[in-house]
Write an enzyme that holds these catalytic residues in place. Structure first.
Site, PDB file in Angstrom:
ATOM      1  CE  LYS A  32      46.708  48.819  39.831  1.00 22.32           C
ATOM      2  NZ  LYS A  32      45.388  48.380  40.291  1.00 22.32           N
ATOM      3  CG  ASP A  59      42.972  48.896  37.567  1.00 29.01           C
ATOM      4  OD1 ASP A  59      42.326  48.491  36.587  1.00 29.01           O
ATOM      5  OD2 ASP A  59      43.575  48.129  38.353  1.00 29.01           O
ATOM      6  CE  LYS A  61      41.334  45.095  35.926  1.00 27.69           C
ATOM      7  NZ  LYS A  61      41.701  45.695  37.225  1.00 27.69           N
ATOM      8  CG  ASP A  64      27.060  49.251  30.956  1.00 23.22           C
ATOM      9  OD1 ASP A  64      26.179  48.931  30.131  1.00 23.22           O
ATOM     10  OD2 ASP A  64      26.811  49.455  32.156  1.00 23.22           O
ATOM     11  CB  THR A 119      46.765  37.706  35.355  1.00 22.87           C
ATOM     12  OG1 THR A 119      46.370  38.659  36.318  1.00 22.87           O
ATOM     13  CG2 THR A 119      47.676  38.338  34.333  1.00 22.87           C
ATOM     14  NE  ARG A 211      50.496  42.041  46.752  1.00 16.89           N
ATOM     15  CZ  ARG A 211      49.948  40.899  46.336  1.00 16.89           C
ATOM     16  NH1 ARG A 211      49.498  40.029  47.230  1.00 16.89           N
ATOM     17  NH2 ARG A 211      49.839  40.634  45.052  1.00 16.89           N
TER      18      ARG A 211
END
Ligand code: C5P
Length: 232
Positions: A32, A59, A61, A64, A119, A211
């Site tokens: 990603k 990624d 996002k 518009d 989230t 991570r």
């Protein structure tokens, strides 16, 4: 389709990214690439990672007006990304335009995935700041349905929401789920988490893991563990 582990390459430079990728001698993990790396290094980072043989979830996002998103998607699709996302809150018209823009001259297109509610957005913030007065869960499900109707392939969601999304939108509607931790591993800033095995059992199609792999003492071993727990 699906059932793969996507490593979140949350690095700020290409040098750091390539040093990480060079650790993998045998496998070519799905990666990603997010805003930080893309904005720092530009489109060339995507071309180079593709040349190295990886699949890429871009990624970024997008959100518009439909025409702008359609044209931007066309540019991103031509880089060779395998999966791209946008905000479902940009409306069905924007999502439909995005899907159209992604189509390549050879008829292929990357998977198109919608972000429902981030989230980091709590129900309280959604009510007070975005002025949506519905339960957060319901907003997530309705946005997922809108995305499906607009012709998208799936949504990014918590693994804990994946089962419900499948119930509402059908089993072939993809769920891409971050918030993955090994049993007993550090949670960091993630709250609603599952292990790779739990994510598989709930029905995630792709898990996004950052991570627990990138900061592991042995990232390759951590990636293999993740893949084993998620796919076997
Ligand atoms: O390091 P960690 O496994 O928490 O990384 C998860 C990745 O997924 C990060 O790149 C994070 O930005 C992304 N993500 C997330 N929650 C979302 C959407 C994306 O954690 N709802």
């Amino acid at each position: 389709m699906g059932k793969d582990v996507i490593i979140a390459c949350d690095f700020s430079t290409k040098d750091e990214t390539y040093a990480f990728l060079d650790l993998f001698k045998e496998e070519k993990p799905y990666l990603k690439v997010g805003m930080e790396l893309f904005y720092a290094e530009g489109p060339e980072i995507v071309r180079e990672i593709k040349r190295r043989g990886h699949k890429i979830f871009l990624d970024l996002k997008l959100h518009d007006i439909p025409n702008t998103v359609m044209r931007a998607m066309s540019a991103l699709s031509s880089l060779g990304a395998d999966m791209i996302n946008l905000h479902a809150s940009g409306t069905a018209a924007m999502m439909e335009a995005a899907a159209k823009g992604l189509e390549r001259p050879d008829g292929t297109r990357p998977l198109l995935i919608a972000v429902t509610q981030l989230t980091s957005t709590s129900e309280e913030r959604m009510k007070n700041d975005i002025l949506i007065d519905l339960p957060l869960d319901e907003v997530v499900m309705r946005y997922a349905e809108n995305a499906k109707t607009a012709g998208l392939d799936g949504v990014v969601c918590s693994p804990l929401e994946a089962g419900k999304v499948k119930e509402r939108c059908g089993n072939s509607f993809l769920t891409v789920t971050p918030g993955i931790r090994f049993d007993g591993g550090e949670k960091g800033d993630q709250v609603r988490i599952t292990t790779p095995k739990q994510a598989r059992e709930i029905g995630s199609d792709y898990i996004v893991v950052g991570r627990p792999v990138t900061r592991a003492d042995n990232p390759v071993a951590a990636y293999r563990r993740c893949l084993k727990e998620f796919t076997e």
